[in-house]
Design an enzyme around this catalytic site. Structure first.
Site, PDB file in Angstrom:
ATOM      1  N   HIS A 118      14.371  81.459  53.594  1.00 37.34           N
ATOM      2  CA  HIS A 118      15.000  82.432  54.496  1.00 37.34           C
ATOM      3  C   HIS A 118      14.771  83.886  54.075  1.00 37.34           C
ATOM      4  O   HIS A 118      15.688  84.698  53.970  1.00 37.34           O
ATOM      5  CB  HIS A 118      16.469  82.110  54.806  1.00 37.34           C
TER       6      HIS A 118
ATOM      7  N   HIS B  35      28.672  72.164  50.908  1.00 37.94           N
ATOM      8  CA  HIS B  35      28.170  73.379  51.579  1.00 37.94           C
ATOM      9  C   HIS B  35      27.384  72.969  52.815  1.00 37.94           C
ATOM     10  O   HIS B  35      26.557  72.071  52.770  1.00 37.94           O
ATOM     11  CB  HIS B  35      27.286  74.130  50.568  1.00 37.94           C
TER      12      HIS B  35
ATOM     13  N   GLU C 206      25.144  74.723  54.582  1.00 41.66           N
ATOM     14  CA  GLU C 206      23.788  75.229  54.803  1.00 41.66           C
ATOM     15  C   GLU C 206      22.779  74.081  54.717  1.00 41.66           C
ATOM     16  O   GLU C 206      22.899  73.174  53.900  1.00 41.66           O
ATOM     17  CB  GLU C 206      23.445  76.323  53.787  1.00 41.66           C
TER      18      GLU C 206
ATOM     19  N   ASP D 135      19.913  73.400  53.630  1.00 39.95           N
ATOM     20  CA  ASP D 135      19.176  72.925  52.458  1.00 39.95           C
ATOM     21  C   ASP D 135      19.977  71.837  51.728  1.00 39.95           C
ATOM     22  O   ASP D 135      19.431  71.131  50.882  1.00 39.95           O
ATOM     23  CB  ASP D 135      18.794  74.076  51.513  1.00 39.95           C
TER      24      ASP D 135
ATOM     25  N   HIS E 217      28.079  80.535  49.077  1.00 37.60           N
ATOM     26  CA  HIS E 217      28.024  81.826  49.706  1.00 37.60           C
ATOM     27  C   HIS E 217      28.282  81.773  51.203  1.00 37.60           C
ATOM     28  O   HIS E 217      28.010  82.760  51.919  1.00 37.60           O
ATOM     29  CB  HIS E 217      26.659  82.467  49.419  1.00 37.60           C
TER      30      HIS E 217
ATOM     31  N   ASP F 132      25.923  76.119  45.571  1.00 38.88           N
ATOM     32  CA  ASP F 132      24.963  77.207  45.387  1.00 38.88           C
ATOM     33  C   ASP F 132      25.303  78.114  44.196  1.00 38.88           C
ATOM     34  O   ASP F 132      24.440  78.864  43.732  1.00 38.88           O
ATOM     35  CB  ASP F 132      24.885  78.061  46.661  1.00 38.88           C
TER      36      ASP F 132
ATOM     37  N   TYR G 169      18.718  85.030  42.067  1.00 36.53           N
ATOM     38  CA  TYR G 169      19.585  84.314  42.997  1.00 36.53           C
ATOM     39  C   TYR G 169      20.874  85.108  43.249  1.00 36.53           C
ATOM     40  O   TYR G 169      21.299  85.311  44.390  1.00 36.53           O
ATOM     41  CB  TYR G 169      19.918  82.909  42.455  1.00 36.53           C
TER      42      TYR G 169
ATOM     43  N   HIS H  13      20.718  73.942  43.164  1.00 33.90           N
ATOM     44  CA  HIS H  13      19.329  74.391  43.032  1.00 33.90           C
ATOM     45  C   HIS H  13      19.012  74.590  41.556  1.00 33.90           C
ATOM     46  O   HIS H  13      19.767  75.248  40.836  1.00 33.90           O
ATOM     47  CB  HIS H  13      19.103  75.752  43.707  1.00 33.90           C
TER      48      HIS H  13
END
Ligand SMILES: Cc1cc2nc3c(=O)[nH]c(=O)nc-3n(C[C@H](O)[C@H](O)[C@H](O)COP(=O)(O)O)c2cc1C
Ligand SMILES: [Fe+2]
Ligand SMILES: [Fe+2]
Lengths: 394, 52
Positions: free
Chosen positions: A24, A78, A80, A82, A145, A164, A191, A224
């Site tokens: 992104h 989360h 998101e 990913d 986030h 994250d 990050y 991650h």
């Protein structure tokens, strides 16, 4: 592919995305990983999933440990994609009623992504879920986030699944902090600077709250990159430091783009002036340095000096891109100045200065303009400009 | 009555709507919301809001 056992009965079943280079709009020069975790207990539990296109890789890893159909619970820390992208396919495969535990905001946001056919169940902040011998406790971590973010803490094993937070976009042969050492820190910092900078004041509060809970933590497993098992306290302490948003007192960054090298020559002279006054300064050309790397450098700089040539009465597009990106990260405690070469109308430096001032940065100089190619006098004015900025930094 | 915007996530508090999920009745002015109320989206405290 086989799952990696990270603790007794606990496996990383995530995927490595060796080839992703743009995440992104964030440059991931070393790729990334989407970590997902499988806990084998009386209730078999999957914590997070992977990007949709890696679903099969995750399923294969799960299958190397148990029959995926035996999964009882899924935890979604989360929304998101990913981490949630594989959810619909996983749920379809293992049973449509499988409960997916998430935060209150997670329920709203997951439903907005995947509809209401999945059995999403919201948990409260601090709520516990027994897996048999083990217990998961959930903590809302809004805005680390997204509003839906939460941590899952495995009490008996003292493992924090932090989604994250504490992550890094890094794909490599290593899996743990002790295998990579300090080399992971620049990735963790990038990050933080690109994803979490703007939330630093809230994260500070959250860390204080978590510290107050006094959870013993032996391992932190972000979604991650590298898992922290050798020294998990280190990344938490480093986050606390980063949240203070304290600049390095002597660091200045000169950020610019240039069409015919004139603004570039100005940048180099400004750097020389800053350096002559004892600052650590360097130029960064926005067409050669990715915005996410520039922002990482800007994160702990005391002063940022931004240059743009004038193009069609306005900013050069890469400079506009950078300023938009920087503004969103809500930079604080910084000094700033603007400059640029121009031909006839010369609007850009003033426009840059207006944008920087609009971010609440302290403007230490009026915008500096040089017409066309800087001559000796022009170069000297840039050098002095750099020196004066350095004086203001002291 | 003024609307207030959350500086963290952009949520807008509209006094006409209130925040019924968190016991703030429609018609409550921002100033009259209890001090321990937090943003329903991101949990930011009241001092993180600005008049829109
Ligand atoms: C790094 C990042 C920051 C985001 N910030 C916001 C935000 O501040 N406000 C918001 O409403 N959505 C935010 N979003 C959510 C996106 O707008 C949302 O995921 C949207 O569906 C993305 O649309 P797209 O798929 O067309 O990019 C953010 C997403 C990312 C990845
Ligand atoms: Fe995320
Ligand atoms: Fe992520």
């Amino acid at each position: 592919m086989k799952a990696l056992q990270i603790a007794e009965g606990i496996y990383d079943v995530g995927a490595t995305d060796w080839n992703v280079r743009d995440f992104h709009g964030y440059s991931t020069d070393k790729g990334s990983t989407y970590n997902a975790f499988l806990i084998i207990d009386e209730k078999i539990t999957l914590i997070d999933t992977v990007k949709e296109e890696f679903t099969e890789q995750m399923m294969e890893k799960i299958a190397s440990v148990i029959d995926p159909k035996k999964i009882d619970y899924i935890i979604s820390n989360h929304t998101e994609m990913d981490h949630s992208g594989a959810l619909p396919r996983v749920v379809h495969r293992i049973g449509k009623d499988t409960p997916v535990y998430c935060s209150k905001m997670g329920l709203k946001n997951l439903s907005a992504h995947f509809g209401n056919k999945i059995n999403f169940r919201a948990v409260a902040d601090g709520e516990e879920l027994s897996l048999g011998k083990r217990t998961l406790q959930f903590f809302e971590t809004r805005m680390i986030h997204w509003p839906d973010s939460m941590f899952s803490y495995l009490k008996e094993d003292k493992i924090l699944f932090s989604s994250d937070a504490f992550g890094q976009h890094y794909a490599g042969p290593e899996h743990f902090d002790d295998q990579i050492g300090e080399a992971i820190m620049p990735h963790a910092k990038k990050y933080f600077a690109n994803i979490l900078w703007l939330f630093a004041p809230m994260i500070k509060g959250l860390l204080t709250k978590l510290n107050g809970l006094n959870l013993p933590i032996e391992m932190i497993c972000p979604d991650h990159g590298i898992l922290w098992r050798d020294n998990p306290a280190k990344i938490v302490e480093t986050y606390a430091e980063w949240c203070e948003l304290q600049p390095q007192q002597n660091k200045a960054l000169v950020i610019y783009d240039s069409m015919w090298h004139s603004t570039e020559a100005m940048a180099d002279e400004i750097v020389a002036g800053l350096t002559a006054e004892g600052m650590v300064a360097k130029p960064m050309n926005l067409r050669h340095c990715h915005r996410s790397d520039v922002v990482t450098e800007a994160f702990d700089a005391k002063a940022i000096v931004v240059g743009s040539p004038t193009l069609n009465n306005g900013l050069f597009p890469t400079v506009a891109d950078f300023l938009t990106y920087l503004k969103g990260l809500k930079p604080k405690n910084k000094q700033a100045a603007a400059f640029g070469s121009y031909g006839w109308s010369g609007e850009a430096p003033k426009l840059v200065a207006e944008q920087l001032a609009g971010m609440d940065l302290e403007m230490v100089e009026d915008p500096l303009r040089v017409q066309y190619v800087p001559d000796q006098e022009g170069c000297e004015s840039c050098y002095e400009f750099g020196r004066r900025i350095a004086q203001a930094m002291k | 009555m003024d609307k207030y915007v959350c500086l963290v996530c952009g949520y807008v508090y509209d006094p006409e709507v209130g925040d019924p999920d968190n016991d703030i009745a429609p018609g409550t002015a921002f100033a009259d919301i209890p001090e321990d109320w937090v943003c329903p989206i991101c949990s930011a405290p009241k001092d993180q809001f600005d008049k829109e």
